[in-house]
Design a protein around this motif. Sequence first.
Motif: not given
Length: 616
Positions: A306-316, A318-321, A573-582
């Motif tokens: 399963a190759v991750a192909s796109r990180v998608v954000l919600d309106a706030d 945050r990463v939604s999926h 933790r990403s400064w821009d997306h609170a529920n995302l860790f790189l």
Amino acid sequence: MVFFPRDKMTRTSAEQVGEEIYDVVIVGGGVAGAIIAKQLSAAHKRVLVVESGMGKDVDLAGYESYVSRFYGTAMKDNQSPYPINRNSPMPRSTDARKITPGLPATDAYIVQNGPFGSDTTYTRVLGGTTMHWEAKTPRMVPDDFSMRNTFGVGENWPISYDEIEPDYREAEREMGVSADVEDQRYLGISFPDDYVYPMRKMPLSYLDQQVDQGIRGTSVQLGGQQFDLEVRSFPQARNGIPNPLYNGGKGYRPLGAVSTSQVEAGERCQGNNNCVPICPVQAKYYAGKTMAQALLGGDVKVLTQAVASRVVLDADGRVSHIEIKQYHDPILPDHTTATVRGRVFVLAANAIENPRLMLASGLAGSSGLMGRNLMDHAYLLCWGLMPQVCGTMRGTNCTGGIVALRNGSFRSQQAAFGIDIHNDGWGWSEGSPASDLLRLVDGQNKFGRSLRRELADSITRQLLLAFMIEVLPDPNNRVSVDPAYKDQLGNMRPVVTYNIPEYTMRGAAYARRFAQLVFQRLGVADYTHYDPGDYGYVTYEGAGYAIRGGNHLAGTHIMGSSPSTSVVDPDQRSWDHANLFLVGGGSMPSIGTANVTLTIAALCFRTARAIIADLA
């Protein structure tokens, strides 16, 4: 041994994945992803690990198929044990090309803009690059964390050596590091008074001892300081003799081979000397040992192919999926697109794949630093023949080296370096011993007893010094993407723009002179030569050098204390997306002269605590 639970390597459908919401989704089944998964499993969190490589329940037969492939192939490069996978392609050192200015090299997975043509690699199978790593685990020295404040160059970390030190101990336990504290306490590296490593140090090879005997009493002056030379052992993540004093006298039990059934193997290093690209008995640590323990808790699933192909954000913001492309055959492009959802997301691919995915998702970040500051240790190789037989080709790849110049006031002007003494002779520089055989048979018509005598005489005297030279962060060295370059799944491939900084070349030029001094002390006949046609050939102050990559990738989502000057915070933790860790080497603001894996592992213990606190 380590039991790998059956049926945990889940191959599921797009519909099944879409129905679940996990506590945490982790992209990448290497050392960073495995450690975080294990810590979350212990906290009873529901975790999905998305792995781009092939996978099934890990058993001994599967691992030995890698070993057999390595034995059977003529090209013994870092990726030789692992099958070709066109849907999760891996860079190979054999891809490296000399870059013509203005003409990117586009025929391999990584598109290289140059001007330097790197041969750096990483492995995209379960276990990641720990499948082919050398397993050397030195700590960074304390000044590595404060380069700007101490030397006026590079970047500071937002955390200090003292803050990461407890996590270094956690990482050394997880990997089962063999070392003695008394050998590793130098240049400010400190330990609690009662600390011992899980296992005793790997003994210095006879070659190490001969080099040490020859250079003892020698000192060099640099930056107004005197450095006395000696050979020290390196800490290593491979099984040796457990230290009975570990853990307050409770001792340590080595973790051997990973399998789905009872297997007694891999509890001691056998000195096979092909640690890179694969340990034939699993005495060397790889991330599968940690992942197997993560799976035992029952709350962690691994989705392979399963190759991750796109990180998608919600309106706030945050990463939604995350969108994934699940393929069915490693050669054919047929695939199914699916969505994985969670409360927290962790990108644990590596310092090239993490920014590649973010940039391909249109998430360059508010600081503009996503993908920038790419670092990899620059290696300079120097080789010659010792005057006496030294037993070269015995032991692990590297048991000792010279570390005196890993730190000093000279770092305000030029790069530091550590020196590996290679027990595998001229393998890295000349392709030995195959090159010796061809030279003697085709060039000198040797055969029979004469051939055996000549091989033994020349190979057992080979000495190769590998200088691991510091590279500082430079925003111009970067990973980017370009829609013109895609893989067969339609994912954008990484585009690397890279040059060797002058600070590093100053260190390389000094390293060459240093090698000549060492060779003179040892009576070594110097065979070092650098071919202007070599892909890594660079000139500096009128002299030519061939630089190699170290596979120690770092810096592309750099850690800091401000969103304007960094991509992630001290917890990764990403400064821009609170529920995302790189997570991984990409977060490191400096690499000093330490192989990066131990520090990556230590940082992931810190990150796991932050995620668990978030989910509480």
